[in-house]
Enzyme design. Structure first.
Site, PDB file in Angstrom:
ATOM      1  N   HIS A  79      -3.824   0.676   7.397  1.00 12.58           N
ATOM      2  CA  HIS A  79      -3.628   2.122   7.457  1.00 12.58           C
ATOM      3  C   HIS A  79      -3.596   2.755   6.070  1.00 12.58           C
ATOM      4  O   HIS A  79      -3.302   2.094   5.067  1.00 12.58           O
ATOM      5  CB  HIS A  79      -2.343   2.441   8.210  1.00 12.58           C
ATOM      6  CG  HIS A  79      -2.460   2.197   9.684  1.00 12.58           C
ATOM      7  ND1 HIS A  79      -1.446   2.439  10.559  1.00 12.58           N
ATOM      8  CD2 HIS A  79      -3.501   1.742  10.437  1.00 12.58           C
ATOM      9  CE1 HIS A  79      -1.833   2.148  11.781  1.00 12.58           C
ATOM     10  NE2 HIS A  79      -3.081   1.712  11.726  1.00 12.58           N
ATOM     11  N   GLU A  81      -1.506   4.882   4.723  1.00 14.90           N
ATOM     12  CA  GLU A  81      -0.201   4.839   4.061  1.00 14.90           C
ATOM     13  C   GLU A  81       0.031   3.471   3.430  1.00 14.90           C
ATOM     14  O   GLU A  81       0.505   3.368   2.295  1.00 14.90           O
ATOM     15  CB  GLU A  81       0.933   5.104   5.061  1.00 14.90           C
ATOM     16  CG  GLU A  81       0.832   6.403   5.821  1.00 14.90           C
ATOM     17  CD  GLU A  81       0.191   6.255   7.194  1.00 14.90           C
ATOM     18  OE1 GLU A  81       0.735   6.832   8.150  1.00 14.90           O
ATOM     19  OE2 GLU A  81      -0.837   5.561   7.309  1.00 14.90           O
ATOM     20  N   CYS A 117       2.601   5.334  11.987  1.00 13.70           N
ATOM     21  CA  CYS A 117       2.990   4.379  13.023  1.00 13.70           C
ATOM     22  C   CYS A 117       4.312   3.724  12.612  1.00 13.70           C
ATOM     23  O   CYS A 117       4.764   3.872  11.478  1.00 13.70           O
ATOM     24  CB  CYS A 117       1.899   3.326  13.222  1.00 13.70           C
ATOM     25  SG  CYS A 117       1.781   2.112  11.889  1.00 13.70           S
ATOM     26  N   CYS A 120       4.030   1.522   9.461  1.00 11.58           N
ATOM     27  CA  CYS A 120       3.905   2.312   8.230  1.00 11.58           C
ATOM     28  C   CYS A 120       5.222   3.011   7.892  1.00 11.58           C
ATOM     29  O   CYS A 120       5.586   3.117   6.721  1.00 11.58           O
ATOM     30  CB  CYS A 120       2.771   3.318   8.346  1.00 11.58           C
ATOM     31  SG  CYS A 120       1.124   2.551   8.222  1.00 11.58           S
TER      32      CYS A 120
END
Length: 162
Positions: A79, A81, A117, A120
């Site tokens: 991801h 992040e 999520c 993250c």
């Protein structure tokens, strides 16, 4: 001439970063900023050296009709992040802000109610990031105090998705 406010300026940067994303569902971009200095950026993509979904032409989560926010262990990508955090030294992230933009690949619209999520969120907490700004429209955004993620731990309630 009217200047763009700083939050939207950094969200604009995150949106440009998202364009490098290789996900077939959503392109996310993240920018970590401290004291008006960009510390790092990240976008969604497979780990270095592995083929991206855009290279393969298939998203396994799409193929299996997996809802947004669930079963990330099946996803090939790291991801945005996480990639931004991986690229930044922790001492520079302490007390910083992360700016996050998500765009739907199908129609170019912003991801509705975009959020990090749960994995993250845990990385953001441990990185010492203080605030997360999430774009909702070209000019509207939400500001999240990361301390709220610590206090209101959705993982204790078994909440799926986001």
């Amino acid at each position: 001439m009217e200047r763009r406010d700083k939050v939207n300026y950094y969200l604009d940067l995150a949106q440009v970063v998202a364009q490098r994303g290789t996900c077939l569902r959503r392109k996310y971009g993240a920018v970590i900023v401290k004291n008006d200095e960009v510390i790092s950026t990240g976008y969604v993509g497979a780990p270095r050296g592995r083929k991206n979904c855009s290279d393969l032409g298939v998203c396994i989560r799409n193929k299996l009709n997996i809802p947004r926010g669930e079963r990330y262990e099946l996803c090939r990508s790291v991801h945005a992040e996480a990639n931004a955090i991986i690229s930044a030294p922790r001492d520079k992230m302490l007390g910083s802000s992360l700016y996050l933009v998500g765009v739907n690949v199908a129609d170019g619209s912003y991801v509705a109610q975009a959020n990090s999520c749960s994995m993250c969120k845990r990385m953001i907490i441990n990185a010492g990031i203080q605030f997360v700004y999430v774009r909702d429209t070209q000019d509207a955004y939400r500001k999240v105090d990361v301390a709220d993620w610590v206090e209101h731990d959705e993982s204790l309630e078994g909440v799926l998705g986001y």
